[in-house]
Design an enzyme around this catalytic site. Structure first.
Site, mmCIF file in Angstrom:
data_model
loop_
_atom_site.group_PDB
_atom_site.id
_atom_site.type_symbol
_atom_site.label_atom_id
_atom_site.label_comp_id
_atom_site.label_asym_id
_atom_site.label_seq_id
_atom_site.Cartn_x
_atom_site.Cartn_y
_atom_site.Cartn_z
ATOM 1 C CD GLU A 72 71.650 -13.118 -46.510
ATOM 2 O OE1 GLU A 72 72.830 -13.188 -46.827
ATOM 3 O OE2 GLU A 72 71.161 -12.159 -45.919
ATOM 4 C CB CYS A 88 63.761 -13.622 -42.619
ATOM 5 S SG CYS A 88 63.902 -12.104 -43.559
ATOM 6 C CB CYS A 146 65.171 1.865 -48.243
ATOM 7 S SG CYS A 146 63.469 1.467 -48.698
ATOM 8 C CB CYS A 185 67.989 -1.183 -47.576
ATOM 9 S SG CYS A 185 67.838 -2.879 -48.165
ATOM 10 C CD GLU A 216 57.452 -3.506 -51.133
ATOM 11 O OE1 GLU A 216 57.924 -2.771 -50.269
ATOM 12 O OE2 GLU A 216 56.433 -4.205 -50.952
ATOM 13 C CG LEU A 275 55.746 5.253 -41.246
ATOM 14 C CD1 LEU A 275 54.793 5.175 -42.423
ATOM 15 C CD2 LEU A 275 54.969 5.558 -39.966
ATOM 16 C CG HIS A 276 61.872 2.980 -42.515
ATOM 17 N ND1 HIS A 276 62.047 2.014 -41.547
ATOM 18 C CD2 HIS A 276 61.762 2.315 -43.698
ATOM 19 C CE1 HIS A 276 62.051 0.815 -42.122
ATOM 20 N NE2 HIS A 276 61.872 0.968 -43.412
ATOM 21 C CB CYS A 283 67.744 -5.505 -39.370
ATOM 22 S SG CYS A 283 66.923 -4.186 -40.209
#
Ligand code: SF4
Length: 398
Positions: free
Chosen positions: A110, A124, A135, A138, A194, A249-250, A371
């Protein structure tokens, strides 16, 4: 290692493959000539592809001076476009278009086009089919790593986005091309995957992406997002100078980070910060973002914000707070309360830290283009990385 994919056609935008073909034909002593012809061919390829053509015109009048073997053989050996748009949806407010891009082996990824108030356009892109980082917020991470995109497939997403802006898709209308006020101006590697786990293809795509003779994006308008693959972060500083980094970072400490980003056990926070500092040392023109997905009841307290502020003290970064988006795939997380996000932002931007901080304004939520949202219902491997799609205009936070 990502599973190997069976590909029968090579994209003309795979610059390393094109260079290898030209060097093979010209002989090892003529590398400079091969590079010159490669530039000319890519220049023609970008213009023809963005004009909506299916094949590149390498006639003498169009691309003078290239060797005969290249003119004759390139149409057989390379395809101008190896991917197709399987689906394309635009949000009700017209700000966001989500493209489902089908790769030649049937995998789907996508890309999201975001139009900003001032007419600027951000794309994007995806760099992998699925992702192994897992993650916990996600949806893409639930797929596992299904394959790497080639550099050509990454660049073809840019071609498809710019084609959206061609009036009639044939090139007969006004030209909308990369790097201009009308085409895609900012590009973020924040889609599926990633990027640093597909390092060679990502760096291979950044070359033509930022080449004035090809897609002509300014390096400072290309952002690579990572959850912190430390060795590759260090290489990226050297291999793609001038591009921006977004570190996902989260969490403000190792313990909490391991709960949200499972790979945090492999790459510890001090090592990530040390690699970040190497990036920051490359100069003030490189914009560096700290992405922080705010999860309700997990990392949404002012204590977390204070720890984050301490961590980023004296580091010239932009903190981007991203309120978690619910997805079609149950991830066991809840969106944060907006008052909690605002309190975090107020603390970070206040006198204690004076930290440049933004709260992400999501675009395209009604088409799952924001997101962390996923479009699995459209195909076996469609999605976007939770780290980034739906960003506000990157130029506005620079
Ligand atoms: S957030 Fe990015 S790195 Fe993490 S699982 Fe999703 S796509 Fe992979």
């Amino acid at each position: 290692m990502a599973p190997a994919r069976k590909l029968t056609r090579t994209s003309l935008f795979d610059r390393s493959a094109l260079m290898a073909f030209l060097e093979d034909g010209l002989g090892p002593k003529r590398k400079d000539a091969a590079a010159k012809h490669c530039r000319a061919i890519l220049h023609a390829a970008v213009r023809d592809a963005e004009a909506g053509l299916d094949a590149v015109d390498l006639s003498e009048s169009r691309v003078p001076g290239i060797p005969k073997f290249a003119r004759d053989q390139i149409p057989e050996r390379f395809a101008l476009i190896t991917t197709t748009i399987a689906d394309c949806q635009t949000s009700k407010d017209g700000s966001t278009t989500k493209m489902v891009v089908e790769l030649q082996d049937g995998h789907r990824v996508e890309s999201v086009v975001m139009r900003h108030d001032k007419g600027r356009v951000t794309l994007c892109v995806s760099s992998q089919v699925g992702c192994k980082m897992g993650c916990t917020f996600c949806a893409t991470g639930t797929l596992g790593e299904l394959g790497n995109l080639t550099s050509g497939e990454i660049l073809e997403q840019l071609v498809h986005a710019n084609r959206l802006f061609n009036d009639d898709g044939t090139g007969a209308g006004p030209r909308r091309v990369s790097g201009t006020a009308h085409g895609v101006r900012n590009l973020v590697f924040m889609g599926m995957g990633e990027p640093l786990n597909n390092y060679d293809a990502v760096v291979g795509a950044i070359g033509p992406m930022t080449d004035p003779n090809a897609f002509a994006l300014a390096p400072s308008r290309v952002t690579v997002s990572t959850v912190g693959v430390v060795p590759k972060m260090r290489r990226l500083v050297r291999d793609a100078p001038g591009v921006c980094l977004a570190l996902s970072l989260h969490a403000p400490n190792q313990r909490l980070r391991e709960k949200i980003v499972p790979t945090a056990t492999a790459y510890k926070l001090p090592d990530i910060l040390s690699a970040l500092d190497e990036y920051l040392a490359t100069g003030p023109k490189v914009r560096t973002m700290i992405e922080y997905c705010v999860l309700g009841g997990v990392n949404d307290t002012t204590e977390c914000a204070r720890e984050l502020g301490e961590l980023m003290r004296h580091r010239d970064v932009i903190v981007n707070l991203i309120p978690y988006n619910p997805t079609d795939v149950p991830m066991g997380h809840s969106p944060p309360k907006m008052e909690d996000v605002r309190a975090m932002c107020a603390l970070l931007t206040g006198p204690e830290f004076n930290q440049f901080t933004t709260v992400r304004h999501e675009m395209g939520q009604d088409i799952s283009g924001a997101c962390g949202q996923l479009a699995l219902k459209k195909g076996p491997s469609v999605g976007n990385g939770g780290a980034g799609c739906g960003t506000g205009d990157i130029e506005d936070i620079g």
